[in-house]
Scaffold this active site. Structure first.
Site, PDB file in Angstrom:
ATOM      1  N   HIS A 162     -10.329 -14.849  11.388  1.00 32.37           N
ATOM      2  CA  HIS A 162      -9.717 -15.954  12.135  1.00 32.37           C
ATOM      3  C   HIS A 162      -8.500 -15.460  12.935  1.00 32.37           C
ATOM      4  CE1 HIS A 162      -8.614 -20.273  12.664  1.00 32.37           C
ATOM      5  NE2 HIS A 162      -7.401 -19.759  12.772  1.00 32.37           N
ATOM      6  N   GLU A 163      -7.576 -14.815  12.240  1.00 31.99           N
ATOM      7  CA  GLU A 163      -6.366 -14.351  12.929  1.00 31.99           C
ATOM      8  C   GLU A 163      -6.701 -13.261  13.949  1.00 31.99           C
ATOM      9  OE1 GLU A 163      -3.951 -16.234  12.714  1.00 31.99           O
ATOM     10  OE2 GLU A 163      -4.499 -17.273  10.857  1.00 31.99           O
TER      11      GLU A 163
ATOM     12  N   HIS B  72      -7.529 -14.948  17.130  1.00 30.81           N
ATOM     13  CA  HIS B  72      -6.297 -15.275  17.871  1.00 30.81           C
ATOM     14  C   HIS B  72      -5.744 -14.010  18.533  1.00 30.81           C
ATOM     15  CE1 HIS B  72      -5.719 -19.455  16.766  1.00 30.81           C
ATOM     16  NE2 HIS B  72      -5.725 -19.212  15.481  1.00 30.81           N
TER      17      HIS B  72
ATOM     18  N   GLU C  91      -7.533 -21.856  19.413  1.00 31.83           N
ATOM     19  CA  GLU C  91      -8.279 -22.036  18.171  1.00 31.83           C
ATOM     20  C   GLU C  91      -9.771 -21.758  18.382  1.00 31.83           C
ATOM     21  OE1 GLU C  91      -6.587 -22.289  15.548  1.00 31.83           O
ATOM     22  OE2 GLU C  91      -7.920 -23.024  13.986  1.00 31.83           O
TER      23      GLU C  91
HETATM   24 ZN    ZN Z   1      -5.973 -20.703  14.017  1.00 34.41          ZN
END
Ligand code: ZN
Length: 532
Positions: free
Chosen positions: A296-297, A300, A326
């Site tokens: 997830h990170e 980003h 996101e």
């Molecule tokens: Zn996030």
């Protein structure tokens, strides 16, 4: 989902900067081109202050000793005040006015037009908020946050009510200062998802609600349970560290321009054009906790690393919105990281490093375990499908809070009613109910919707990428992630803020934002795993 609110706010502040007037320059005697150069220089300097604040924030959450907190708060608030003063200075307004009426912005997609348009938006927004309100908001968020930590610890919603009341009153005042056409919530939402109104979000959430409720209902009713115990076996932390780093690098994160460290809450922080920092946390008995938070990170981080470095410090080099940000994290975490092809590539590596722990696990069981759909109380622990029901609930309650239809004292009951309606559960206490999230304590009302918008954008982008790239599944299955990353770089990252979120998705996919791609994705997966 795992990016702390304060972090994101910080980034937003850092995005909207202003720059020093060069000695001897007078906005009134400068030509538009000189005004634009001066504006850009000012934006870049304010952004440098923002990146210093980011670095302090990163350090605070990864390395700083606890006793350093009060002084760190002083350092950060000094930088925040410097940035605010510079952004709202008269010369910034003068430069903007000078450039806005010139040919420099004739083409709305030119770098200058993008930079001026977004700086104007931030400048106007900042100017509309009286300094007294900004100070009060900052003070209240510190106090309300402390009260929330205590209230959550004791599962005592009543203790938080006075603070929630004050917070609602304050954001309502803020909405009135900023202005709105139809709904006061529009003004709040706009801070996190620029350009979107309540009605825009409502329309796409309305499209999502019933099909999603039906899908979750069918999964619960089918009675088939995923073998989630696989994920709770013993996974030594040092081995996890190696494997998450390997996964992050495999999908394209540049460790020469980034880091991965440990913090209580995972986040991604950018401290410079070639300096993007990720964090995670490790639990020996929860493989998914660190692995998926790192994917997830990393999503980003890949977005940050893909923004044009030559425009760093100006809107042309900034991310579009929280929803689009996101979408990049969810795309790598869920669309790629929870897909079967990804694990065809990665499960053998996992089995190799964890040895006997996973010796008996086959691809079907692993795939089912990491995609387990199960209604639960806590948003941040939710699966790919039910997560969005947690968001719908908050989106609806927040609107009612802001219009005054829902009093702070009644929020916990309204929460529980909707939990029952959407997830079939009644929280045993407020800590597992209305007190679970940090957002309201920080005054971040209007934020939650961006999480589900991110999921929707992610599915829609991924669908188009699959169509454009040919056999994307085959690429993922052999660990070839470069074509997908290149597609994202070309279509999304490289544009910075050139297009708004809704415009971007239409340009990239040829269609307006819709719940269809995500629902199709979730239905396909459920059919495969739950045979429904
Ligand atoms: Zn996030």
């Amino acid at each position: 989902m795992k990016k702390p609110v304060a972090q994101v706010r910080l980034l937003r502040v850092a995005f909207h900067l202003d720059a020093p007037l060069r000695r001897g320059s007078n906005p009134r005697t400068m030509n538009p081109s000189e005004s634009y150069s001066a504006l850009l220089a000012e934006l870049r300097e304010i952004n440098r202050l923002g990146t210093m604040e980011s670095l302090l924030a990163w350090d605070q959450q990864t390395h700083m000793p606890g006793k350093g907190t009060p002084f760190r708060a002083e350092q950060k608030s000094m930088l925040a005040a410097m940035m605010h003063q510079r952004l709202t200075s008269k010369k910034v307004g003068d430069w903007l006015s000078a450039v806005e009426t010139s040919d420099l912005v004739a083409d709305p997609q030119s770098d200058a037009a993008v930079n001026v348009r977004h700086t104007r938006r931030d400048y106007d927004r900042a100017m509309k908020l009286p300094e007294e309100l900004v100070r009060e908001r900052s003070r209240l968020s510190v106090m309300a946050h402390q009260a929330w930590v205590e209230a959550r610890k004791n599962a005592d919603f009543a203790a938080f009510v006075p603070w929630l009341e004050k917070t609602i009153a304050l954001v309502r005042r803020e909405a009135d200062c900023i202005g709105y056409k139809k709904h006061p919530y529009d003004a709040l939402l706009d801070e996190y998802e620029p350009g979107d109104t309540t009605a825009d979000v409502q329309a796409v959430f309305d499209e999502l609600r019933d099909p999603l409720l039906q899908l979750v209902g069918r999964i619960v009713d089918c009675g088939r349970e995923a073998p989630v115990e696989i994920l709770e076996r013993t996974f030594p932390v040092d081995v996890q560290e190696k494997i998450v780093r390997q996964a992050s690098a495999a999908i394209g994160f540049d460790f020469q321009a980034g880091r991965l460290d440990v913090s209580v809450h995972p986040f991604c922080q950018t401290c410079g054009p070639h300096d993007t920092r990720l964090t995670t946390r490790y639990d020996e008995h929860s493989f998914g906790d660190s692995f998926f938070s790192v994917l997830h990170e990393t999503g980003h981080g890949l977005y940050q690393q893909g923004l044009p470095p030559e425009h760093f410090g100006a809107p042309r080099g900034h991310p579009v919105s929280l929803g689009i940000h996101e979408s990049q994290s969810r795309l790598w975490e869920n669309l790629v990281g929870r897909s079967r092809p990804f694990w065809r590539f990665f499960l053998p590596k996992l089995k190799h490093v964890f040895g006997p722990t996973l010796a008996d696990v086959n691809e079907d069981d692993w795939y089912a375990a990491i995609n387990d759909v199960r209604p639960g109380f806590i948003r941040v622990d939710a699966d790919e499908a039910t997560y969005n029901l947690h968001v719908l609930l908050r989106f609806e309650l927040e609107q009612a809070m802001v219009t005054g239809d829902l009093a702070a004292a009644d929020v916990a009951d309204a929460w529980n009613e909707r939990m029952k309606k959407y997830l079939g559960l009644t929280p045993p206490d407020a800590a597992k109910g209305a007190l679970q999230d940090i957002h309201w304590s920080l005054g971040a009302i209007g934020y939650f919707a961006t999480y589900t918008l991110g999921n929707l954008y992610a599915a829609q982008f991924f669908e188009k990428a699959s169509r454009d790239l040919g056999d994307l599944n085959a690429m993922l299955a052999r660990g070839d992630f470069a074509p997908l990353l290149h597609w994202l770089r070309t279509n999304i990252h490289s544009h910075g803020q050139r297009f708004g979120a809704r415009d971007l998705v239409r340009r990239v996919t040829g269609q307006k934002l819709s719940a269809r791609p995500m629902m199709e994705h979730l239905n396909r997966k459920a059919a495969e795993i739950y045979r429904i």
